[in-house]
Design a protein around this motif. Sequence first.
Motif, PDB file in Angstrom:
ATOM      1  N   CYS A 195     111.704 -16.962 -79.445  1.00  0.00           N
ATOM      2  CA  CYS A 195     111.518 -18.103 -78.545  1.00  0.00           C
ATOM      3  C   CYS A 195     111.102 -19.304 -79.387  1.00  0.00           C
ATOM      4  O   CYS A 195     110.763 -19.161 -80.563  1.00  0.00           O
ATOM      5  CB  CYS A 195     110.506 -17.782 -77.434  1.00  0.00           C
ATOM      6  SG  CYS A 195     108.796 -18.153 -77.832  1.00  0.00           S
TER       7      CYS A 195
ATOM      8  N   GLN B 290     101.510 -12.201 -83.298  1.00  0.00           N
ATOM      9  CA  GLN B 290     102.478 -12.408 -82.213  1.00  0.00           C
ATOM     10  C   GLN B 290     101.787 -12.953 -80.960  1.00  0.00           C
ATOM     11  O   GLN B 290     100.669 -12.575 -80.649  1.00  0.00           O
ATOM     12  CB  GLN B 290     103.230 -11.107 -81.881  1.00  0.00           C
ATOM     13  CG  GLN B 290     102.376 -10.022 -81.263  1.00  0.00           C
ATOM     14  CD  GLN B 290     101.709  -9.145 -82.303  1.00  0.00           C
ATOM     15  OE1 GLN B 290     101.457  -9.560 -83.418  1.00  0.00           O
ATOM     16  NE2 GLN B 290     101.404  -7.923 -81.923  1.00  0.00           N
ATOM     17  N   GLY B 291     102.506 -13.838 -80.297  1.00  0.00           N
ATOM     18  CA  GLY B 291     101.982 -14.404 -79.065  1.00  0.00           C
ATOM     19  C   GLY B 291     102.351 -13.604 -77.838  1.00  0.00           C
ATOM     20  O   GLY B 291     101.856 -13.875 -76.743  1.00  0.00           O
TER      21      GLY B 291
ATOM     22  N   ARG C 178     107.103  -9.238 -77.471  1.00  0.00           N
ATOM     23  CA  ARG C 178     108.423  -9.321 -78.120  1.00  0.00           C
ATOM     24  C   ARG C 178     108.276  -9.535 -79.630  1.00  0.00           C
ATOM     25  O   ARG C 178     109.115  -9.116 -80.414  1.00  0.00           O
ATOM     26  CB  ARG C 178     109.243 -10.454 -77.500  1.00  0.00           C
ATOM     27  CG  ARG C 178     109.666 -10.149 -76.067  1.00  0.00           C
ATOM     28  CD  ARG C 178     110.174 -11.386 -75.375  1.00  0.00           C
ATOM     29  NE  ARG C 178     111.395 -11.878 -75.972  1.00  0.00           N
ATOM     30  CZ  ARG C 178     111.859 -13.111 -75.811  1.00  0.00           C
ATOM     31  NH1 ARG C 178     111.204 -13.967 -75.053  1.00  0.00           N
ATOM     32  NH2 ARG C 178     112.966 -13.483 -76.378  1.00  0.00           N
ATOM     33  N   GLY C 179     107.224 -10.202 -80.022  1.00  0.00           N
ATOM     34  CA  GLY C 179     106.984 -10.428 -81.444  1.00  0.00           C
ATOM     35  C   GLY C 179     106.700  -9.141 -82.180  1.00  0.00           C
ATOM     36  O   GLY C 179     107.143  -8.949 -83.313  1.00  0.00           O
TER      37      GLY C 179
ATOM     38  N   LYS D  13     108.515 -20.992 -79.692  1.00  0.00           N
ATOM     39  CA  LYS D  13     107.145 -21.046 -80.203  1.00  0.00           C
ATOM     40  C   LYS D  13     107.092 -20.676 -81.691  1.00  0.00           C
ATOM     41  O   LYS D  13     106.303 -21.231 -82.446  1.00  0.00           O
ATOM     42  CB  LYS D  13     106.254 -20.122 -79.371  1.00  0.00           C
ATOM     43  CG  LYS D  13     104.788 -20.280 -79.643  1.00  0.00           C
ATOM     44  CD  LYS D  13     103.981 -19.477 -78.629  1.00  0.00           C
ATOM     45  CE  LYS D  13     102.501 -19.522 -78.998  1.00  0.00           C
ATOM     46  NZ  LYS D  13     101.725 -18.614 -78.157  1.00  0.00           N
TER      47      LYS D  13
HETATM   48  S1  SF4 Z   1     105.919 -13.524 -80.472  1.00  0.00           S
HETATM   49 FE1  SF4 Z   1     106.499 -14.028 -78.376  1.00  0.00          FE
HETATM   50  S2  SF4 Z   1     105.634 -16.077 -78.070  1.00  0.00           S
HETATM   51 FE2  SF4 Z   1     105.706 -15.748 -80.288  1.00  0.00          FE
HETATM   52  S3  SF4 Z   1     107.708 -16.601 -80.931  1.00  0.00           S
HETATM   53 FE3  SF4 Z   1     107.988 -14.391 -80.548  1.00  0.00          FE
HETATM   54  S4  SF4 Z   1     108.717 -14.315 -78.439  1.00  0.00           S
HETATM   55 FE4  SF4 Z   1     107.783 -16.332 -78.734  1.00  0.00          FE
END
Ligand code: SF4
Length: 113
Positions: free
Chosen positions: A8, A28-29, A32-33, A10
């Motif tokens: 994404c 990771q935020g 998915r990270g 971000k």
């Molecule tokens: S970890 Fe989640 S919030 Fe961070 S860039 Fe990947 S998809 Fe986006």
Amino acid sequence: MRLICINCPKGCELEVSVDGDKVTVTGQGCPRGETYGRAEATNPTRMVTGLVKVAGSRRPLPVKTRTAIPKRLISDVTNLLANTTVIPPKRIGDVILSDVCGTGVDVVATADF
Ligand code: SF4
């Protein structure tokens, strides 16, 4: 290893460490990270796009793998695409190469021809 998550905009900066079978991802935020970091550390994959020749035409047909394939096989797939000629007509989604390079993934047309 340090990675930027590309799932994404971000672009979280991930720190991935591998100790035997144990993979740890931090930074990771969202979940998915972690999935991305683990995959990049153990079996990185990429979508492949390209062009194949069309018999009787100077215009090539654009194609892509239906899903991501192991990164280590990208050059094998691109070499195969460079040596592939199809016979029209072709429709979007038609299988151009099935199970390309033993990946279990098909290469499909991305345009009508
Ligand atoms: S970890 Fe989640 S919030 Fe961070 S860039 Fe990947 S998809 Fe986006």
